[in-house]
Write an enzyme that holds these catalytic residues in place. Structure first.
Site, mmCIF file in Angstrom:
data_model
loop_
_atom_site.group_PDB
_atom_site.id
_atom_site.type_symbol
_atom_site.label_atom_id
_atom_site.label_comp_id
_atom_site.label_asym_id
_atom_site.label_seq_id
_atom_site.Cartn_x
_atom_site.Cartn_y
_atom_site.Cartn_z
ATOM 1 N N GLU A 10 12.635 35.214 -47.770
ATOM 2 C CA GLU A 10 12.666 34.149 -46.754
ATOM 3 C C GLU A 10 12.061 32.928 -47.424
ATOM 4 O O GLU A 10 10.845 32.852 -47.615
ATOM 5 C CB GLU A 10 11.825 34.557 -45.532
ATOM 6 C CG GLU A 10 12.397 35.714 -44.743
ATOM 7 C CD GLU A 10 13.679 35.360 -44.009
ATOM 8 O OE1 GLU A 10 13.902 34.166 -43.736
ATOM 9 O OE2 GLU A 10 14.469 36.269 -43.727
ATOM 10 N N CYS A 62 8.990 25.991 -42.493
ATOM 11 C CA CYS A 62 10.160 26.147 -43.371
ATOM 12 C C CYS A 62 11.399 25.530 -42.744
ATOM 13 O O CYS A 62 12.285 25.068 -43.431
ATOM 14 C CB CYS A 62 10.379 27.615 -43.670
ATOM 15 S SG CYS A 62 10.456 28.622 -42.181
HETATM 16 P P1 NAD Z 1 4.396 30.540 -52.405
HETATM 17 O O1 NAD Z 1 5.722 30.903 -52.932
HETATM 18 O O2 NAD Z 1 3.531 29.684 -53.226
HETATM 19 O O3 NAD Z 1 3.520 31.843 -52.073
HETATM 20 C C1 NAD Z 1 3.950 32.824 -51.169
HETATM 21 C C2 NAD Z 1 3.218 34.130 -51.452
HETATM 22 O O4 NAD Z 1 3.605 34.623 -52.730
HETATM 23 C C3 NAD Z 1 1.697 33.993 -51.513
HETATM 24 O O5 NAD Z 1 1.129 35.112 -50.900
HETATM 25 C C4 NAD Z 1 1.411 33.995 -52.991
HETATM 26 O O6 NAD Z 1 0.119 34.439 -53.341
HETATM 27 C C5 NAD Z 1 2.458 34.967 -53.492
HETATM 28 N N1 NAD Z 1 2.829 34.826 -54.909
HETATM 29 C C6 NAD Z 1 2.778 33.728 -55.676
HETATM 30 N N2 NAD Z 1 3.286 34.010 -56.908
HETATM 31 C C7 NAD Z 1 3.651 35.302 -56.898
HETATM 32 C C8 NAD Z 1 4.243 36.170 -57.856
HETATM 33 N N3 NAD Z 1 4.579 35.736 -59.079
HETATM 34 N N4 NAD Z 1 4.492 37.450 -57.512
HETATM 35 C C9 NAD Z 1 4.202 37.899 -56.261
HETATM 36 N N5 NAD Z 1 3.628 37.123 -55.317
HETATM 37 C C10 NAD Z 1 3.371 35.836 -55.626
HETATM 38 O O7 NAD Z 1 4.681 29.894 -50.982
HETATM 39 P P2 NAD Z 1 3.659 29.171 -50.006
HETATM 40 O O8 NAD Z 1 3.307 27.861 -50.625
HETATM 41 O O9 NAD Z 1 2.576 30.102 -49.631
HETATM 42 O O10 NAD Z 1 4.551 28.939 -48.709
HETATM 43 C C11 NAD Z 1 5.326 27.815 -48.501
HETATM 44 C C12 NAD Z 1 6.771 28.101 -48.761
HETATM 45 O O11 NAD Z 1 7.202 29.184 -47.955
HETATM 46 C C13 NAD Z 1 7.674 26.949 -48.390
HETATM 47 O O12 NAD Z 1 8.666 26.789 -49.378
HETATM 48 C C14 NAD Z 1 8.300 27.373 -47.080
HETATM 49 O O13 NAD Z 1 9.520 26.775 -46.802
HETATM 50 C C15 NAD Z 1 8.422 28.846 -47.318
HETATM 51 N N6 NAD Z 1 8.543 29.551 -46.040
HETATM 52 C C16 NAD Z 1 9.716 30.134 -45.701
HETATM 53 C C17 NAD Z 1 9.864 30.753 -44.456
HETATM 54 C C18 NAD Z 1 11.146 31.412 -44.048
HETATM 55 O O14 NAD Z 1 11.120 32.162 -43.088
HETATM 56 N N7 NAD Z 1 12.264 31.175 -44.693
HETATM 57 C C19 NAD Z 1 8.802 30.763 -43.571
HETATM 58 C C20 NAD Z 1 7.623 30.131 -43.948
HETATM 59 C C21 NAD Z 1 7.494 29.545 -45.179
#
Ligand code: NAD
Length: 509
Positions: free
Chosen positions: A233, A267
């Site tokens: 997502e 998002c």
């Molecule tokens: P992010 O990708 O930085 O982090 C998300 C999660 O992934 C965190 O828990 C982080 O610690 C973990 N993570 C980071 N690197 C990783 C790796 N290499 N392996 C495994 N886990 C890892 O995202 P964010 O900044 O926390 O969230 C914002 C983003 O999420 C925005 O792009 C937003 O649009 C998206 N988002 C999407 C939805 C949806 O339903 N489509 C909903 C909410 C947010």
């Protein structure tokens, strides 16, 4: 293993420290989760739902307290926390309490005449241990809903909340403990990127990831090493299209809420607003007035603070790029307040698709508005993005709305409404293009945490089948006749041919 500093982003107040889960502890958690899965996955659904029901009642009884913790963790407005984190979560739980039995029960599938005598059905079985990796913008709901879906389906769950909202990670851990969930069925792994990577290396049976496109690609690549199925997502750059015949007051209110709720860190926030030229000036004025009326920092504010300092840098970089390329800031555009991460709700005009603000996810309280002349142009602009999460179309002409909706490249479309499809627990949710892979919510939201096992059953009282050894010329003929009989022109077989066919079937006895 590091230490995460917990800070209230709205005030800058230090809330404490949290140790990241060590690699050894992640391995141990996986071993315990596998054991717990064997018990949990074998419980009758009704018993699993009893636990889920207790969880719902606990969340309802502690709604304000839970929301307040999320507020301190993220800087969002209390009403928003109550509405989008608590209400949405309990609504989902209730939906699955009502629907899970019918969604998860085996489904009969018709059996073709060529397989005469057999019965066919699909069974849904839990996958094992599901890793839920979640982001910081709705840290409760976006961890709880996938985790609860996986649990209802019979899986054990390891939740890895975002390191940017660690207090909510602790809160989730506490909620499951307080409800007395069976040991190790749900465990919370605390930490950042490396901890997330370790969790994937521990080989969960499924990964449900919510976050950015960049991380989603890494998660998918790491999962591919072990062929772990993933749901992603990811981000969005959602368009809102306002036609001249729309209810402009409703559309303007929606645009302002859709762009600025949760300080734009949603998002499926309205990230691009396209307005038909004939009403453009009027509509821009309406949006500006409503934006300027929003209350910021004080108690009972409309717009909370942002959550993540680095996101604020991205917002400013997008604004600087847009200004340099000729965009006009109609209102907002600055950090505000002395402490914390507040940013004024910002409206921009004179934007175009050469600007980062119209192409990349900004994820902040910024609303760029652009005019269009024709329906075709509006659709082209809306689809001119690598993302495809949500979208909205505004017109009183229902035919036009459906026509345009049918051509928008997005996983979700709202007509004369904004963002709201996520609030219907029966609707599958997810993106197309860069916005993700897979769906959750609705029936899909349970089935995506299940192996679909197809079963075919024979009474078992015949010695052989028409297609089994030993092969013979007559058998080949019979297959040939069967093809002609069932898939050709119809009843054009001679009596002799039909007889041969019948004999081959009878010889199975
Ligand atoms: P992010 O990708 O930085 O982090 C998300 C999660 O992934 C965190 O828990 C982080 O610690 C973990 N993570 C980071 N690197 C990783 C790796 N290499 N392996 C495994 N886990 C890892 O995202 P964010 O900044 O926390 O969230 C914002 C983003 O999420 C925005 O792009 C937003 O649009 C998206 N988002 C999407 C939805 C949806 O339903 N489509 C909903 C909410 C947010």
């Amino acid at each position: 293993m590091g230490v995460i500093e917990m800070i209230n982003p709205a005030t800058g107040e230090r809330l404490g420290e949290l140790e990241e889960t060590s690699p050894e502890a992640i391995e141990r958690a996986m071993v315990h989760a596998r054991k717990a899965f064997r018990r949990w996955g074998n419980l009758p659904l009704a018993e699993r739902l009893d636990h889920i029901n207790r969880l719902r009642r606990y969340i309802v009884d502690h709604a304000d307290e839970l929301a307040e913790t999320v507020v301190r963790d993220t800087g969002k407005v209390h009403l928003e926390a109550l509405m989008t984190e608590i209400l949405l979560t309990v609504d989902f739980i209730k939906y699955y309490e009502k629907k899970a039995a019918s969604i998860l029960k085996p489904k009969k599938v018709s059996t073709p005449i060529t397989l005469i005598g057999r019965r066919s059905w699909v069974e849904y079985r839990p996958m094992g241990v599901v890793a839920v990796i979640s982001p910081w913008n709705y840290p409760f709901q976006l961890a709880m809903i996938p985790a609860i879906s996986a649990l209802v389906a019979g899986n054990a769950v390891l939740i890895k909340p975002s390191e940017v909202s660690p207090l909510t990670g602790l809160l989730i851990e506490k909620v499951f403990r307080k409800v007395g969930f069976p040991e190790d069925v749900v465990q919370v792994i605390h930490g950042g990127k490396e901890v997330g990577e370790r969790l994937i290396q521990a080989r969960p049976d499924k990964i449900f990831f919510t976050g950015s496109v960049a991380t989603g690609k890494k998660v998918m690549a790491a999962a591919a090493e072990h062929l772990i199925p993933v749901d992603l997502e990811l981000g969005g750059k959602d368009p809102m299209i306002v036609f001249a015949d729309a209810d402009l007051r409703r559309a303007a209110n929606a645009a302002v809420w859709g762009a600025f709720t949760n300080a734009g860190q949603t998002c499926m926030a309205v990230e691009r607003l396209y307005v038909e030229s004939s009403v453009y000036e009027t509509f821009v004025r309406m949006v500006k007035e409503r934006t300027e009326a929003l209350r910021l920092t004080e108690e009972g504010a409309d717009v909370g603070s942002m959550t993540f300092p680095r996101q604020l840098d991205i917002v400013e970089a997008h604004l600087a790029d847009a200004k340099e390329k000729g965009a006009k800031i109609l209102c907002g555009g600055r950090r505000t307040g002395s402490d914390g991460l507040h940013f004024e709700p910002t409206v921009l005009t004179d934007v175009d698709h050469s600007m980062r603000i119209m192409r990349e996810e900004t994820f902040g309280p910024v609303l760029p508005i652009m005019p269009f002349d024709t329906e075709e142009e509006a659709i082209r602009l809306a689809n001119d993005t690598p993302y495809g999460l949500n979208s909205s179309i505004w017109t009183k002409n229902r035919k036009k709305a459906r026509r345009v909706a049918g051509r928008i490249e997005a996983g979700n479309v709202c007509i004369n409404d904004v963002m709201i499809n996520m609030a219907n627990p029966g609707l599958p949710y997810g993106g197309v293009k860069w916005s993700g892979i897979g769906r959750y919510h609705g029936p899909e939201g349970l089935l995506s945490f299940c192996h679909r096992v197809s079963v075919i059953s024979h009474p078992g009282r015949k010695k052989r089948e028409i297609n089994w050894y030993p092969y013979s010329e007559r058998q080949t003929d019979a297959i040939r006749y069967l093809i002609r009989l069932l898939y050709g022109k119809g009843w054009n077989l001679s009596l002799k041919e039909l007889l041969n066919l019948a004999v081959q079937f009878l010889r199975r006895k």
